[in-house]
Design a protein around this motif. Structure first.
Motif, PDB file in Angstrom:
ATOM      1  N   PRO A   1      80.094   3.325  33.585  1.00  0.00           N
ATOM      2  CA  PRO A   1      79.549   4.651  33.944  1.00  0.00           C
ATOM      3  C   PRO A   1      78.687   4.619  35.214  1.00  0.00           C
ATOM      4  O   PRO A   1      78.694   5.590  35.986  1.00  0.00           O
ATOM      5  CB  PRO A   1      78.727   5.029  32.716  1.00  0.00           C
ATOM      6  N   GLU A   2      78.000   3.521  35.455  1.00  0.00           N
ATOM      7  CA  GLU A   2      77.148   3.429  36.655  1.00  0.00           C
ATOM      8  C   GLU A   2      77.945   3.288  37.947  1.00  0.00           C
ATOM      9  O   GLU A   2      77.378   3.325  39.036  1.00  0.00           O
ATOM     10  CB  GLU A   2      76.143   2.276  36.528  1.00  0.00           C
ATOM     11  N   ASP A   3      79.261   3.149  37.838  1.00  0.00           N
ATOM     12  CA  ASP A   3      80.116   3.153  39.031  1.00  0.00           C
ATOM     13  C   ASP A   3      80.432   4.575  39.492  1.00  0.00           C
ATOM     14  O   ASP A   3      81.053   4.768  40.546  1.00  0.00           O
ATOM     15  CB  ASP A   3      81.426   2.410  38.765  1.00  0.00           C
ATOM     16  N   THR A   4      80.040   5.564  38.709  1.00  0.00           N
ATOM     17  CA  THR A   4      80.302   6.958  39.062  1.00  0.00           C
ATOM     18  C   THR A   4      79.618   7.327  40.373  1.00  0.00           C
ATOM     19  O   THR A   4      78.411   7.130  40.532  1.00  0.00           O
ATOM     20  CB  THR A   4      79.815   7.889  37.935  1.00  0.00           C
ATOM     21  N   ALA A   5      80.399   7.829  41.314  1.00  0.00           N
ATOM     22  CA  ALA A   5      79.876   8.173  42.639  1.00  0.00           C
ATOM     23  C   ALA A   5      81.016   8.746  43.478  1.00  0.00           C
ATOM     24  O   ALA A   5      82.183   8.687  43.079  1.00  0.00           O
ATOM     25  CB  ALA A   5      79.294   6.941  43.345  1.00  0.00           C
ATOM     26  N   VAL A   6      80.660   9.264  44.638  1.00  0.00           N
ATOM     27  CA  VAL A   6      81.655   9.558  45.667  1.00  0.00           C
ATOM     28  C   VAL A   6      81.829   8.277  46.488  1.00  0.00           C
ATOM     29  O   VAL A   6      80.842   7.696  46.956  1.00  0.00           O
ATOM     30  CB  VAL A   6      81.224  10.715  46.578  1.00  0.00           C
ATOM     31  N   TYR A   7      83.061   7.855  46.617  1.00  0.00           N
ATOM     32  CA  TYR A   7      83.370   6.624  47.341  1.00  0.00           C
ATOM     33  C   TYR A   7      83.887   6.975  48.734  1.00  0.00           C
ATOM     34  O   TYR A   7      84.784   7.816  48.882  1.00  0.00           O
ATOM     35  CB  TYR A   7      84.402   5.796  46.574  1.00  0.00           C
ATOM     36  N   TYR A   8      83.319   6.309  49.738  1.00  0.00           N
ATOM     37  CA  TYR A   8      83.673   6.536  51.129  1.00  0.00           C
ATOM     38  C   TYR A   8      84.187   5.245  51.757  1.00  0.00           C
ATOM     39  O   TYR A   8      83.669   4.162  51.455  1.00  0.00           O
ATOM     40  CB  TYR A   8      82.452   6.983  51.938  1.00  0.00           C
ATOM     41  N   CYS A   9      85.166   5.373  52.633  1.00  0.00           N
ATOM     42  CA  CYS A   9      85.510   4.212  53.444  1.00  0.00           C
ATOM     43  C   CYS A   9      84.965   4.431  54.848  1.00  0.00           C
ATOM     44  O   CYS A   9      84.870   5.561  55.329  1.00  0.00           O
ATOM     45  CB  CYS A   9      87.008   3.940  53.471  1.00  0.00           C
ATOM     46  N   GLY A  10      84.590   3.340  55.472  1.00  0.00           N
ATOM     47  CA  GLY A  10      84.054   3.359  56.820  1.00  0.00           C
ATOM     48  C   GLY A  10      84.776   2.340  57.678  1.00  0.00           C
ATOM     49  O   GLY A  10      85.281   1.335  57.181  1.00  0.00           O
ATOM     50  N   ALA A  11      84.794   2.623  58.972  1.00  0.00           N
ATOM     51  CA  ALA A  11      85.432   1.720  59.927  1.00  0.00           C
ATOM     52  C   ALA A  11      84.449   1.360  61.028  1.00  0.00           C
ATOM     53  O   ALA A  11      83.688   2.211  61.502  1.00  0.00           O
ATOM     54  CB  ALA A  11      86.667   2.390  60.547  1.00  0.00           C
ATOM     55  N   ARG A  12      84.467   0.084  61.405  1.00  0.00           N
ATOM     56  CA  ARG A  12      83.601  -0.391  62.471  1.00  0.00           C
ATOM     57  C   ARG A  12      84.431  -1.215  63.443  1.00  0.00           C
ATOM     58  O   ARG A  12      85.031  -2.223  63.040  1.00  0.00           O
ATOM     59  CB  ARG A  12      82.450  -1.224  61.930  1.00  0.00           C
ATOM     60  N   LEU A  13      84.446  -0.810  64.708  1.00  0.00           N
ATOM     61  CA  LEU A  13      85.206  -1.532  65.715  1.00  0.00           C
ATOM     62  C   LEU A  13      84.514  -2.844  66.055  1.00  0.00           C
ATOM     63  O   LEU A  13      83.314  -2.884  66.314  1.00  0.00           O
ATOM     64  CB  LEU A  13      85.336  -0.678  66.983  1.00  0.00           C
ATOM     65  N   GLY A  14      85.273  -3.927  65.999  1.00  0.00           N
ATOM     66  CA  GLY A  14      84.721  -5.211  66.375  1.00  0.00           C
ATOM     67  C   GLY A  14      84.764  -6.233  65.266  1.00  0.00           C
ATOM     68  O   GLY A  14      85.139  -5.933  64.124  1.00  0.00           O
ATOM     69  N   ALA A  15      84.343  -7.446  65.599  1.00  0.00           N
ATOM     70  CA  ALA A  15      84.457  -8.575  64.683  1.00  0.00           C
ATOM     71  C   ALA A  15      83.304  -8.679  63.694  1.00  0.00           C
ATOM     72  O   ALA A  15      83.435  -9.332  62.651  1.00  0.00           O
ATOM     73  CB  ALA A  15      84.553  -9.874  65.469  1.00  0.00           C
ATOM     74  N   LEU A  16      82.156  -8.032  63.993  1.00  0.00           N
ATOM     75  CA  LEU A  16      81.012  -8.152  63.100  1.00  0.00           C
ATOM     76  C   LEU A  16      81.314  -7.513  61.757  1.00  0.00           C
ATOM     77  O   LEU A  16      81.707  -6.354  61.685  1.00  0.00           O
ATOM     78  CB  LEU A  16      79.787  -7.486  63.715  1.00  0.00           C
ATOM     79  N   LEU A  17      81.131  -8.264  60.697  1.00  0.00           N
ATOM     80  CA  LEU A  17      81.302  -7.726  59.355  1.00  0.00           C
ATOM     81  C   LEU A  17      79.914  -7.465  58.796  1.00  0.00           C
ATOM     82  O   LEU A  17      79.102  -8.381  58.683  1.00  0.00           O
ATOM     83  CB  LEU A  17      82.057  -8.713  58.470  1.00  0.00           C
ATOM     84  N   THR A  18      79.635  -6.227  58.473  1.00  0.00           N
ATOM     85  CA  THR A  18      78.303  -5.825  58.071  1.00  0.00           C
ATOM     86  C   THR A  18      78.350  -5.005  56.797  1.00  0.00           C
ATOM     87  O   THR A  18      79.383  -4.441  56.452  1.00  0.00           O
ATOM     88  CB  THR A  18      77.619  -5.022  59.186  1.00  0.00           C
ATOM     89  N   THR A  19      77.215  -4.963  56.111  1.00  0.00           N
ATOM     90  CA  THR A  19      77.098  -4.156  54.902  1.00  0.00           C
ATOM     91  C   THR A  19      76.227  -2.926  55.134  1.00  0.00           C
ATOM     92  O   THR A  19      75.924  -2.206  54.207  1.00  0.00           O
ATOM     93  CB  THR A  19      76.502  -4.989  53.764  1.00  0.00           C
ATOM     94  N   THR A  20      75.829  -2.682  56.375  1.00  0.00           N
ATOM     95  CA  THR A  20      74.903  -1.605  56.727  1.00  0.00           C
ATOM     96  C   THR A  20      75.655  -0.341  57.088  1.00  0.00           C
ATOM     97  O   THR A  20      76.397  -0.325  58.076  1.00  0.00           O
ATOM     98  CB  THR A  20      74.012  -2.026  57.906  1.00  0.00           C
ATOM     99  N   PRO A  21      75.486   0.735  56.322  1.00  0.00           N
ATOM    100  CA  PRO A  21      76.267   1.950  56.580  1.00  0.00           C
ATOM    101  C   PRO A  21      76.130   2.497  57.998  1.00  0.00           C
ATOM    102  O   PRO A  21      77.123   2.938  58.592  1.00  0.00           O
ATOM    103  CB  PRO A  21      75.710   2.949  55.554  1.00  0.00           C
ATOM    104  N   ARG A  22      74.937   2.467  58.575  1.00  0.00           N
ATOM    105  CA  ARG A  22      74.736   3.110  59.879  1.00  0.00           C
ATOM    106  C   ARG A  22      75.466   2.391  61.007  1.00  0.00           C
ATOM    107  O   ARG A  22      75.603   2.919  62.104  1.00  0.00           O
ATOM    108  CB  ARG A  22      73.250   3.198  60.210  1.00  0.00           C
ATOM    109  N   LEU A  23      75.975   1.198  60.741  1.00  0.00           N
ATOM    110  CA  LEU A  23      76.719   0.448  61.755  1.00  0.00           C
ATOM    111  C   LEU A  23      78.214   0.761  61.737  1.00  0.00           C
ATOM    112  O   LEU A  23      78.957   0.236  62.558  1.00  0.00           O
ATOM    113  CB  LEU A  23      76.486  -1.048  61.579  1.00  0.00           C
ATOM    114  N   PHE A  24      78.630   1.610  60.810  1.00  0.00           N
ATOM    115  CA  PHE A  24      80.029   2.039  60.758  1.00  0.00           C
ATOM    116  C   PHE A  24      80.150   3.366  61.506  1.00  0.00           C
ATOM    117  O   PHE A  24      79.443   4.314  61.204  1.00  0.00           O
ATOM    118  CB  PHE A  24      80.500   2.179  59.307  1.00  0.00           C
ATOM    119  N   GLY A  25      81.083   3.436  62.436  1.00  0.00           N
ATOM    120  CA  GLY A  25      81.166   4.598  63.301  1.00  0.00           C
ATOM    121  C   GLY A  25      82.055   5.715  62.799  1.00  0.00           C
ATOM    122  O   GLY A  25      81.945   6.857  63.252  1.00  0.00           O
ATOM    123  N   SER A  26      82.954   5.421  61.894  1.00  0.00           N
ATOM    124  CA  SER A  26      83.881   6.434  61.382  1.00  0.00           C
ATOM    125  C   SER A  26      83.848   6.433  59.873  1.00  0.00           C
ATOM    126  O   SER A  26      83.756   5.365  59.252  1.00  0.00           O
ATOM    127  CB  SER A  26      85.313   6.144  61.857  1.00  0.00           C
TER     128      SER A  26
END
Length: 124
Positions: free
Chosen positions: A88-113
């Motif tokens: 039940p705690e997985d309930t949410a709106v799920y979004y995908c994000g895209a970030r151009l480049g090789a850096l793999l990050t977990t920070t939402p504000r670093l995803f541009g789309s």
């Protein structure tokens, strides 16, 4: 920038499974690292999983490790999130994000789309 469209959300009982898809438009999909995030009512958007452009590197939030699997098909410009043993705690709106480049990050504000999101509801 790429345009993203999520699908696959829905209502499922606890312990069930869902598979989310996120299709990207545009060129050079493999140049983008992709991430899944979720946002529950009244809470901030939180990281779920991320995959590098070649899928050589993958990160998961501790809360979903062992239950969720992120993957991508660069030939189809699509990233997936297989969600098993849902709670039940997985309930949410799920979004995908895209970030151009090789850096793999977990920070939402670093995803541009971002996509428009898909609702996942897990009943107890």
């Amino acid at each position: 920038q790429v345009q993203l469209a999520e699908s696959g959300g829905g209502l499922v009982q606890a312990g069930g499974s869902l598979r989310l898809s996120c299709e990207a438009s545009g060129r050079t999909f493999s140049s983008y690292s992709m991430g899944w995030f979720r946002q529950a009512p009244g809470k901030e958007r939180e990281f779920v999983a991320a995959v590098s452009g070649s899928a050589a590197r993958i990160y998961y939030a501790d809360s979903v490790k062992g239950r969720f699997t992120i993957s991508r098909d660069n030939a189809k410009n699509t990233v997936f999130l297989q969600m098993n043993s849902l709670k039940p705690e997985d309930t949410a709106v799920y979004y995908c994000g895209a970030r151009l480049g090789a850096l793999l990050t977990t920070t939402p504000r670093l995803f541009g789309s971002w996509g428009q999101g898909t609702q996942v509801t897990v009943s107890s």
